[in-house]
Design a protein around this motif. Structure first.
Motif, PDB file in Angstrom:
ATOM      1  N   LYS A  95      31.743  30.353  41.436  1.00 39.46           N
ATOM      2  CA  LYS A  95      30.964  31.481  42.412  1.00 39.46           C
ATOM      3  C   LYS A  95      32.039  31.838  43.533  1.00 39.46           C
ATOM      4  CE  LYS A  95      27.470  31.127  39.544  1.00 39.46           C
ATOM      5  NZ  LYS A  95      27.382  32.079  38.621  1.00 39.46           N
ATOM      6  N   GLU A  96      33.132  31.459  43.600  1.00 38.61           N
ATOM      7  CA  GLU A  96      34.000  31.909  44.500  1.00 38.61           C
ATOM      8  C   GLU A  96      34.552  33.263  44.584  1.00 38.61           C
ATOM      9  OE1 GLU A  96      38.659  31.372  42.937  1.00 38.61           O
ATOM     10  OE2 GLU A  96      37.354  29.394  42.733  1.00 38.61           O
ATOM     11  N   GLY A  97      34.900  34.082  45.489  1.00 35.57           N
ATOM     12  CA  GLY A  97      35.284  35.311  45.714  1.00 35.57           C
ATOM     13  C   GLY A  97      36.477  35.711  45.379  1.00 35.57           C
ATOM     14  N   LEU A  98      36.844  36.988  45.559  1.00 31.97           N
ATOM     15  CA  LEU A  98      38.251  37.491  45.376  1.00 31.97           C
ATOM     16  C   LEU A  98      39.347  37.406  46.295  1.00 31.97           C
ATOM     17  CD1 LEU A  98      36.851  40.841  43.501  1.00 31.97           C
ATOM     18  CD2 LEU A  98      37.754  38.865  42.483  1.00 31.97           C
ATOM     19  N   VAL A  99      40.403  37.330  46.038  1.00 33.89           N
ATOM     20  CA  VAL A  99      41.626  37.362  46.909  1.00 33.89           C
ATOM     21  C   VAL A  99      42.699  38.350  46.554  1.00 33.89           C
ATOM     22  CG1 VAL A  99      41.424  34.915  47.327  1.00 33.89           C
ATOM     23  CG2 VAL A  99      42.914  35.454  45.679  1.00 33.89           C
ATOM     24  N   ARG A 100      43.486  38.695  47.046  1.00 33.76           N
ATOM     25  CA  ARG A 100      44.775  39.331  46.785  1.00 33.76           C
ATOM     26  C   ARG A 100      45.916  39.392  47.777  1.00 33.76           C
ATOM     27  NH1 ARG A 100      45.231  45.880  45.554  1.00 33.76           N
ATOM     28  NH2 ARG A 100      44.883  45.954  47.998  1.00 33.76           N
ATOM     29  N   GLY A 101      46.903  38.512  47.570  1.00 34.23           N
ATOM     30  CA  GLY A 101      47.874  37.992  48.449  1.00 34.23           C
ATOM     31  C   GLY A 101      49.423  38.348  48.124  1.00 34.23           C
ATOM     32  N   CYS A 102      49.561  39.572  47.268  1.00 40.10           N
ATOM     33  CA  CYS A 102      50.635  39.998  46.694  1.00 40.10           C
ATOM     34  C   CYS A 102      51.155  41.405  47.299  1.00 40.10           C
ATOM     35  CB  CYS A 102      50.685  40.084  45.027  1.00 40.10           C
ATOM     36  SG  CYS A 102      49.340  40.973  44.428  1.00 40.10           S
ATOM     37  N   SER A 103      51.738  42.275  46.770  1.00 40.35           N
ATOM     38  CA  SER A 103      52.206  43.751  46.847  1.00 40.35           C
ATOM     39  C   SER A 103      51.425  44.553  45.934  1.00 40.35           C
ATOM     40  CB  SER A 103      53.730  43.958  46.866  1.00 40.35           C
ATOM     41  OG  SER A 103      54.637  42.586  47.494  1.00 40.35           O
ATOM     42  N   CYS A 104      50.512  44.342  45.262  1.00 39.54           N
ATOM     43  CA  CYS A 104      49.818  45.215  44.670  1.00 39.54           C
ATOM     44  C   CYS A 104      49.025  46.087  45.288  1.00 39.54           C
ATOM     45  CB  CYS A 104      48.703  44.480  43.604  1.00 39.54           C
ATOM     46  SG  CYS A 104      49.381  43.781  42.225  1.00 39.54           S
ATOM     47  N   ARG A 105      48.807  47.436  45.075  1.00 31.51           N
ATOM     48  CA  ARG A 105      48.239  48.472  45.835  1.00 31.51           C
ATOM     49  C   ARG A 105      47.202  48.945  45.135  1.00 31.51           C
ATOM     50  NH1 ARG A 105      50.357  45.948  48.963  1.00 31.51           N
ATOM     51  NH2 ARG A 105      52.013  46.636  50.578  1.00 31.51           N
ATOM     52  N   GLY A 106      46.146  49.718  46.055  1.00 31.31           N
ATOM     53  CA  GLY A 106      45.191  50.488  45.094  1.00 31.31           C
ATOM     54  C   GLY A 106      43.938  49.486  44.731  1.00 31.31           C
ATOM     55  N   THR A 107      43.606  49.336  43.442  1.00 24.90           N
ATOM     56  CA  THR A 107      42.803  48.647  42.907  1.00 24.90           C
ATOM     57  C   THR A 107      43.153  47.594  42.072  1.00 24.90           C
ATOM     58  OG1 THR A 107      42.264  50.094  40.826  1.00 24.90           O
ATOM     59  CG2 THR A 107      41.015  50.737  42.729  1.00 24.90           C
ATOM     60  N   ALA A 108      44.696  47.329  41.993  1.00 20.06           N
ATOM     61  CA  ALA A 108      45.054  46.353  41.269  1.00 20.06           C
ATOM     62  C   ALA A 108      45.296  45.147  42.309  1.00 20.06           C
ATOM     63  CB  ALA A 108      46.520  46.893  40.820  1.00 20.06           C
ATOM     64  N   GLY A 109      45.493  43.947  41.261  1.00 21.12           N
ATOM     65  CA  GLY A 109      45.850  42.660  41.838  1.00 21.12           C
ATOM     66  C   GLY A 109      44.655  41.606  42.364  1.00 21.12           C
ATOM     67  N   PHE A 110      43.699  42.090  42.257  1.00 18.73           N
ATOM     68  CA  PHE A 110      42.177  41.449  42.768  1.00 18.73           C
ATOM     69  C   PHE A 110      41.902  40.505  41.713  1.00 18.73           C
ATOM     70  CE2 PHE A 110      41.597  45.595  44.671  1.00 18.73           C
ATOM     71  CZ  PHE A 110      41.614  45.268  45.879  1.00 18.73           C
ATOM     72  N   ALA A 111      41.912  39.134  42.322  1.00 18.33           N
ATOM     73  CA  ALA A 111      41.645  38.092  41.349  1.00 18.33           C
ATOM     74  C   ALA A 111      40.866  36.995  42.074  1.00 18.33           C
ATOM     75  CB  ALA A 111      42.955  37.491  40.698  1.00 18.33           C
ATOM     76  N   HIS A 112      40.421  36.104  41.151  1.00 15.94           N
ATOM     77  CA  HIS A 112      39.748  34.702  41.685  1.00 15.94           C
ATOM     78  C   HIS A 112      41.093  33.681  41.391  1.00 15.94           C
ATOM     79  CE1 HIS A 112      36.238  36.326  39.754  1.00 15.94           C
ATOM     80  NE2 HIS A 112      35.873  36.351  40.910  1.00 15.94           N
ATOM     81  N   VAL A 113      41.198  32.746  42.650  1.00 13.62           N
ATOM     82  CA  VAL A 113      42.210  31.941  42.702  1.00 13.62           C
ATOM     83  C   VAL A 113      42.052  30.856  41.150  1.00 13.62           C
ATOM     84  CG1 VAL A 113      43.252  29.662  43.764  1.00 13.62           C
ATOM     85  CG2 VAL A 113      42.305  31.737  44.956  1.00 13.62           C
ATOM     86  N   SER A 114      40.885  30.568  40.708  1.00  8.88           N
ATOM     87  CA  SER A 114      40.572  29.831  39.675  1.00  8.88           C
ATOM     88  C   SER A 114      41.131  30.464  38.326  1.00  8.88           C
ATOM     89  CB  SER A 114      39.030  29.682  39.462  1.00  8.88           C
ATOM     90  OG  SER A 114      38.494  28.828  40.487  1.00  8.88           O
ATOM     91  N   CYS A 115      41.000  31.941  38.403  1.00 10.70           N
ATOM     92  CA  CYS A 115      41.340  32.633  37.192  1.00 10.70           C
ATOM     93  C   CYS A 115      42.983  32.521  37.129  1.00 10.70           C
ATOM     94  CB  CYS A 115      40.869  34.209  37.356  1.00 10.70           C
ATOM     95  SG  CYS A 115      39.144  34.294  36.842  1.00 10.70           S
ATOM     96  N   LEU A 116      43.524  32.898  38.395  1.00 10.14           N
ATOM     97  CA  LEU A 116      45.065  32.726  38.410  1.00 10.14           C
ATOM     98  C   LEU A 116      45.520  31.260  37.855  1.00 10.14           C
ATOM     99  CD1 LEU A 116      45.767  34.545  41.684  1.00 10.14           C
ATOM    100  CD2 LEU A 116      46.034  35.463  39.520  1.00 10.14           C
ATOM    101  N   ALA A 117      44.759  30.519  38.389  1.00  9.57           N
ATOM    102  CA  ALA A 117      45.359  28.921  38.160  1.00  9.57           C
ATOM    103  C   ALA A 117      45.074  28.644  36.470  1.00  9.57           C
ATOM    104  CB  ALA A 117      44.552  27.989  38.857  1.00  9.57           C
ATOM    105  N   GLU A 118      43.925  29.085  35.991  1.00 11.44           N
ATOM    106  CA  GLU A 118      43.696  28.903  34.551  1.00 11.44           C
ATOM    107  C   GLU A 118      44.677  29.565  34.008  1.00 11.44           C
ATOM    108  OE1 GLU A 118      42.121  27.344  31.053  1.00 11.44           O
ATOM    109  OE2 GLU A 118      41.847  26.792  33.496  1.00 11.44           O
ATOM    110  N   GLN A 119      44.984  30.969  34.243  1.00 11.58           N
ATOM    111  CA  GLN A 119      46.160  31.780  33.587  1.00 11.58           C
ATOM    112  C   GLN A 119      47.623  30.927  33.370  1.00 11.58           C
ATOM    113  OE1 GLN A 119      47.316  35.742  34.940  1.00 11.58           O
ATOM    114  NE2 GLN A 119      46.177  36.372  33.269  1.00 11.58           N
TER     115      GLN A 119
END
Length: 388
Positions: A95-119
């Protein structure tokens, strides 16, 4: 071992320190263990054990805290968006919210930390299964723990910190000498440094070096040791532990020359760090001498306009100015005049490095013409030191 201090008295622990039989919480001795039991550990012991024992319980707790901070920090940017991995606004499980801590712009790059870790975990497990971890492809897979898959830029700030804890909690249960466990400790330490947790990062990275030193085949981890020592040197400098910083700088440069060659970027960067450290400690002549050969190597290998060459020349100029005398000051000014011209052409006039070099050039010229008082007043106004 991230929990490197006694749970009762906070004294530093050896990796062989006694621990609670059930939850593996570590203590200096039996006295501390009994005291901690009376002060509340009795009520927490079963809960910690059910959470995977002390290291896992601690890592899971710190991960949740780090994710909460990252989600809050990104809240304005992520409002109304969905995760590019799972396509949901809230993670289905945490139930965590989204983050974006990179150089993506527009609607790209939003993710859950859990999803990034699992990937990242899936890709690294697959690379390990196919014996790819000693290849460039394997290293690329591991970089997914701190690099965006879309824009290929490294995460930063609180997002990187949350991913550091995600990485550590994923691999801490592996054997002490396991490659992934060692790399995960390094990833966590680097992420702590990114958010300014200097003392915590130092403790983790010192524990990592001690862990590697206990391994029977520690030469396998030479590159990891070099990277960790380089980071630790910077951390020691931030804490005023200057002799320890200098000691590590002096170790790293010869080792990198031996392993990667004198012309490698890593070796030349390490040489510049050594020269800068010597200069900052007031050893200006030693700094200039230490930079003489690396600067010549950089010029031959990368040319006059490469950032490594420019940085080495800048450090050389600063060390030369520290020697005192009008001749050395004029030499410093001549180097900076060329540096500023090249920086404007290569980096642009608005780049912070260009502006910093322009400011240094103005200050050195003012010293030469006798405008010392104006320079010192300007430095004080900017919050800088009062010396030359």
């Amino acid at each position: 071992m991230i929990l490197t201090t006694c749970a009762a008295c906070a004294a530093p622990l050896a990796h062989t320190a006694p621990r609670c039989v059930r939850c593996h919480t570590r203590y200096c001795n039996k006295t501390c263990q009994h005291d901690h039991w009376r002060r509340g550990h009795k009520q927490m012991c079963k809960k910690i054990h059910r959470g995977g024992n002390a290291e896992q319980y601690h890592a899971d707790k710190k991960y949740k805290e780090a994710v909460a901070v990252a989600v809050e920090a990104c809240a304005d940017d992520t409002k109304g968006q969905t995760c590019y991995i799972c396509t949901q606004a809230l993670h289905w499980k945490t139930k965590e919210g989204l983050v974006r801590g990179c150089s993506c712009r527009g609607t790209a790059g939003f993710a859950h930390v859990s999803c990034l870790a699992e990937q990242a975990k899936i890709l690294c497990d697959e690379a390990e299964e196919n014996n790819l971890m000693n290849t460039d492809r394997g290293c690329e897979r591991w970089r997914r723990w701190d690099t965006c898959n879309l824009c290929k830029q490294r995460y930063h700030g609180v997002v990187k910190y949350a991913l550091g804890w995600a990485c550590w909690k994923t691999y801490l249960g592996r054997p002490e000498g396991d490659r992934f466990r060692i790399w995960a400790m390094g990833t966590l330490g680097q992420s702590m440094r990114m958010v300014g947790h200097v003392r915590e990062a130092t403790v983790v990275l010192e524990a990592l070096l001690a862990l590697i030193d206990r391994q029977p085949e520690k030469e396998k981890h030479t590159h990891t040791v070099l990277n960790v020592q380089n980071t630790l040197a910077s951390l020691y400098g931030q804490q005023g532990r200057h002799e320890e910083e200098l000691s590590l700088r002096r170790k790293n440069y010869p080792l990198l020359k031996l392993i990667e060659g004198a012309n490698s970027q890593n070796a030349l960067i390490s040489a510049n760090n050594l020269g800068l450290c010597l200069h900052q400690r007031g050893r200006h002549a030693a700094a200039r001498e230490a930079l003489r050969e690396p600067l010549a190597d950089a010029r031959r290998t990368f040319g006059e306009d490469h950032s490594i060459t420019l940085n080495l020349r800048e450090t050389t100029a600063d060390a030369t100015s520290g020697l005192g005398g009008e001749a050395n000051l004029r030499e410093t000014i001549a180097i900076y005049e060329d540096l500023v011209t090249r920086s404007r052409r290569v980096l642009g006039t608005s780049h912070p490095t260009t502006q910093q070099r322009e400011q240094c050039l103005r200050e050195f010229r003012a010293f030469l013409t006798g405008g010392v008082a104006a320079v010192l007043a300007e430095r004080r106004a900017r919050g800088g030191g009062g010396g030359a």
